[in-house]
Design a protein around this motif. Structure first.
Motif, PDB file in Angstrom:
ATOM      1  N   VAL A   1       0.827  -1.202   0.000  1.00  0.00           N
ATOM      2  CA  VAL A   1       0.000   0.000   0.000  1.00  0.00           C
ATOM      3  C   VAL A   1       0.866   1.258   0.000  1.00  0.00           C
ATOM      4  O   VAL A   1       0.547   2.248  -0.681  1.00  0.00           O
ATOM      5  CB  VAL A   1      -0.957  -0.016   1.210  1.00  0.00           C
TER       6      VAL A   1
ATOM      7  N   THR B   1     -10.445   1.924   0.792  1.00  0.00           N
ATOM      8  CA  THR B   1     -10.839   2.326   2.144  1.00  0.00           C
ATOM      9  C   THR B   1      -9.935   3.430   2.684  1.00  0.00           C
ATOM     10  O   THR B   1     -10.405   4.387   3.309  1.00  0.00           O
ATOM     11  CB  THR B   1     -10.800   1.111   3.084  1.00  0.00           C
ATOM     12  N   ARG B   2      -8.636   3.309   2.449  1.00  0.00           N
ATOM     13  CA  ARG B   2      -7.675   4.260   3.016  1.00  0.00           C
ATOM     14  C   ARG B   2      -7.610   5.579   2.247  1.00  0.00           C
ATOM     15  O   ARG B   2      -7.263   6.612   2.822  1.00  0.00           O
ATOM     16  CB  ARG B   2      -6.270   3.639   3.022  1.00  0.00           C
ATOM     17  N   ARG B   3      -7.901   5.537   0.941  1.00  0.00           N
ATOM     18  CA  ARG B   3      -7.734   6.730   0.094  1.00  0.00           C
ATOM     19  C   ARG B   3      -9.080   7.120  -0.531  1.00  0.00           C
ATOM     20  O   ARG B   3      -9.254   7.047  -1.752  1.00  0.00           O
ATOM     21  CB  ARG B   3      -6.696   6.468  -0.994  1.00  0.00           C
TER      22      ARG B   3
ATOM     23  N   GLU C   1      -8.137  -2.289   0.333  1.00  0.00           N
ATOM     24  CA  GLU C   1      -7.440  -1.468   1.325  1.00  0.00           C
ATOM     25  C   GLU C   1      -7.208  -0.062   0.803  1.00  0.00           C
ATOM     26  O   GLU C   1      -7.394   0.929   1.525  1.00  0.00           O
ATOM     27  CB  GLU C   1      -6.118  -2.132   1.713  1.00  0.00           C
TER      28      GLU C   1
END
Length: 288
Positions: A78, A115-117, A112
């Motif tokens: 990531v 969700t994170r960005r 991921e």
């Protein structure tokens, strides 16, 4: 060796830059690899030319990672996406609803990142990439009910959203090269990853979902925006030789359309407008 980017593809030194991480999920025909490079390099060239023609011009920077682990690839971490504006998943001969370890791992990575960005990374998918991102968001991937392939130069009917995205005015179609049997059955439903409306920008008689769009976040296309005449013929031949395509007459007819002009530059321009100088989408879900 693949050709370098020509001078016409290079914007001014002070041009804004779009940085894309390209996740390569297959390799092109060996002759295409020798002439034009990997799928990531081919897409880089296509976007570089489109960026140079953008008003004002845009610079394009890409990194490419081949992610098929059982064929020598690797899955990036990531953290490797830091500083990138977008991630692009390429086409592949693999099935997007498959259960191979690398596909499961890629879905995990994309989940991921999604969700994170949530606000600063645009997700782009081409063919397999289109289907995989649709699967990530909860859509069903299925084989065409007729079990036939959509091949070669095809007309795509645009929804009102598609007409705005591609700036086609009153034109109700774009034309692109297709090479698929599987398809996205419908736009993803509302769920934990997909809280807003996912819009369908085009459809065809064969395929109900030719592309998906989420403002400032997602743009996918079932068709190939960067294929040229030689690539179309070679990629069809690879699928015939592997036994994926069994209707040789259909394959031959599709190969004969490889020389026809297509709208890959129009699609690339719409994608680049996701990053700079406005977003031409519309609120509300509009279907074909």
């Amino acid at each position: 060796m693949p050709k370098d980017i020509d001078q016409e593809s290079k914007p001014a030194p002070n041009a804004p830059v779009v940085r894309l991480m390209v996740l390569e999920t297959d390799e092109p025909h060996p002759a295409t690899q020798d002439e034009r490079g990997s799928f990531g390099q081919i897409l880089h060239q296509h976007f570089a030319q489109t960026g140079a023609a953008h008003d004002p011009p845009l610079g394009i920077e890409t990194d490419q990672v081949y992610v098929v682990g059982d064929r020598g690839g690797r899955m990036p971490a990531v953290a490797e996406f830091d500083g990138f504006d977008g991630v692009l998943v390429t086409g592949s001969r693999a099935s997007a609803d498959g259960d191979e370890p690398w596909i499961r791992e890629l879905l995990g990575l994309l989940r991921e990142l999604w969700t994170r960005r949530p606000s600063d990374l645009v997700f782009i998918g081409v063919c397999f990439g289109h289907q995989l991102l649709a699967r990530l968001l909860g859509a069903e991937i299925r084989t065409s009910p007729s079990r036939d392939w959509e091949l070669g130069h095809c007309a795509i009917a645009l929804s009102p959203v598609g007409q705005r995205l591609f700036r086609t005015g009153d034109a109700a179609h774009v034309y692109l090269h297709q090479m698929h049997q599987d398809q996205v059955a419908a736009a993803p439903p509302h769920n934990e990853l997909c809280e807003g409306d996912v819009q369908v920008w085009g459809c065809s008689a064969h395929t109900p979902v030719q592309g998906l769009y989420v403002a400032n976040r997602l743009f996918t296309t079932q068709a190939h925006l960067a294929f040229d005449r030689a690539m179309v013929g070679r990629q069809i031949a690879m699928r015939v030789e592997s036994g994926g395509i069994t209707d040789r007459a259909h394959a031959d007819r599709a190969a004969e359309t490889a020389h026809l002009e297509h709208d890959g530059d129009v699609v690339a321009a719409a994608i680049l407008r996701m990053f700079h100088f406005g977003d031409d989408g519309a609120e509300g879900k509009e279907m074909c």
